[in-house]
Write a protein that holds these residues in place. Structure first.
Motif, mmCIF file in Angstrom:
data_model
loop_
_atom_site.group_PDB
_atom_site.id
_atom_site.type_symbol
_atom_site.label_atom_id
_atom_site.label_comp_id
_atom_site.label_asym_id
_atom_site.label_seq_id
_atom_site.Cartn_x
_atom_site.Cartn_y
_atom_site.Cartn_z
ATOM 1 N N MET A 1 0.846 -1.173 0.000
ATOM 2 C CA MET A 1 0.000 0.000 0.000
ATOM 3 C C MET A 1 0.892 1.237 0.000
ATOM 4 O O MET A 1 1.765 1.374 0.852
ATOM 5 N N PRO A 2 0.718 2.146 -0.943
ATOM 6 C CA PRO A 2 1.563 3.344 -0.989
ATOM 7 C C PRO A 2 1.197 4.344 0.111
ATOM 8 O O PRO A 2 0.179 4.226 0.786
ATOM 9 N N ASP A 3 2.028 5.318 0.244
ATOM 10 C CA ASP A 3 1.859 6.394 1.210
ATOM 11 C C ASP A 3 0.593 7.205 0.916
ATOM 12 O O ASP A 3 0.145 7.273 -0.222
ATOM 13 N N ARG A 4 0.051 7.849 1.924
ATOM 14 C CA ARG A 4 -1.190 8.613 1.739
ATOM 15 C C ARG A 4 -1.008 9.821 0.823
ATOM 16 O O ARG A 4 -1.975 10.354 0.299
ATOM 17 N N GLU A 5 0.240 10.284 0.632
ATOM 18 C CA GLU A 5 0.483 11.389 -0.300
ATOM 19 C C GLU A 5 0.389 10.940 -1.755
ATOM 20 O O GLU A 5 0.349 11.768 -2.650
ATOM 21 N N VAL A 6 0.392 9.660 -1.980
ATOM 22 C CA VAL A 6 0.295 9.131 -3.339
ATOM 23 C C VAL A 6 -1.167 9.210 -3.767
ATOM 24 O O VAL A 6 -2.004 8.445 -3.296
ATOM 25 N N GLN A 7 -1.443 10.153 -4.644
ATOM 26 C CA GLN A 7 -2.815 10.419 -5.054
ATOM 27 C C GLN A 7 -3.117 10.053 -6.503
ATOM 28 O O GLN A 7 -4.270 9.913 -6.876
ATOM 29 N N THR A 8 -2.075 9.957 -7.334
ATOM 30 C CA THR A 8 -2.262 9.718 -8.766
ATOM 31 C C THR A 8 -1.288 8.656 -9.254
ATOM 32 O O THR A 8 -0.336 8.292 -8.542
ATOM 33 N N ILE A 9 -1.494 8.202 -10.464
ATOM 34 C CA ILE A 9 -0.565 7.262 -11.104
ATOM 35 C C ILE A 9 0.826 7.888 -11.149
ATOM 36 O O ILE A 9 1.827 7.223 -10.869
ATOM 37 N N LYS B 1 12.657 11.696 -1.138
ATOM 38 C CA LYS B 1 12.935 11.423 -2.555
ATOM 39 C C LYS B 1 11.655 11.486 -3.373
ATOM 40 O O LYS B 1 11.635 12.036 -4.472
ATOM 41 N N PHE B 2 10.581 10.904 -2.843
ATOM 42 C CA PHE B 2 9.291 10.957 -3.532
ATOM 43 C C PHE B 2 8.874 12.410 -3.785
ATOM 44 O O PHE B 2 8.507 12.778 -4.892
#
Length: 189
Positions: free
Chosen positions: A1-9, A41-42
């Motif tokens: 599961m990605p981080d909550r800041e990951v909102q888009t592809i 880095k993200f």
């Protein structure tokens, strides 16, 4: 599961790439012990404060690497394999797209893995190939994943899905790495 800041592809691609950077810089346990580094880095990638290297870097790495199957590590019956299937047909340009048809999208694979993978996306195939690995994504060699992420970026760009946020997914689930394989079923977004 990605981080909550990951909102888009787009974010998901950068998040996956940030994990590869962390692993290369800090070792195999970086995902567990260096969450702050990954987040930094993200954000740098997402906010264009840092850019990933040109894919030629991975092409050079492929040339200089040991000749083994990128999926299983085998050394018998190796052949070139297109990570993103050559048969991808987001639009009429895919059949002539150098990013899909060229060396940037190729890796060594044994005949068995190449055949078994068929037209599956990388994450779907690796989950099938390593069903008991937790997480299965740790089984993906960095060179393979970097080439995939850089190639699939362009597929999502062409498909208009880089900014897709997962809306319309079954059961209202959030984005995950399997959504990166989405262009294979073009027109579903």
């Amino acid at each position: 599961m990605p981080d909550r800041e990951v909102q888009t592809i787009r974010d998901l691609i950068f998040y996956q790439y940030a994990k590869i950077i962390a692993k290369a810089a800090l070792g195999p346990d970086a995902k567990k012990s260096a969450y702050g580094f990954i987040k930094t880095k993200f954000r740098e990638l997402r906010d264009n404060k840092e850019t990933w290297s040109d894919i030629l870097r991975e092409d050079r790495e492929l040339v200089n690497s040991e000749k083994v199957c990128a999926y299983c590590g085998g050394t018998d019956h190796l052949e070139w394999e297109h990570i993103v299937p050559r048969s991808l047909s987001i639009n009429g340009h895919c059949v002539t797209c150098d990013r899909i048809q060229g060396i940037h999208n190729q890796i060594w694979a044994c005949r068995s893995c190449n055949s078994r993978k068929g037209t599956m996306g990388l994450y779907h195939f690796m989950k099938i190939l390593h069903p008991d690995a937790k997480p299965f994504s740790d089984c993906i060699p960095p060179l393979l994943e970097k080439k995939y992420l850089k190639t699939i970026w362009w597929c999502h760009t062409c498909n208009g899905t880089l900014e897709w946020d997962g809306s319309g997914k079954q059961n209202g689930s959030k984005l995950d790495v399997f959504d990166l394989d989405l262009p294979y079923s073009a027109g579903t977004v």
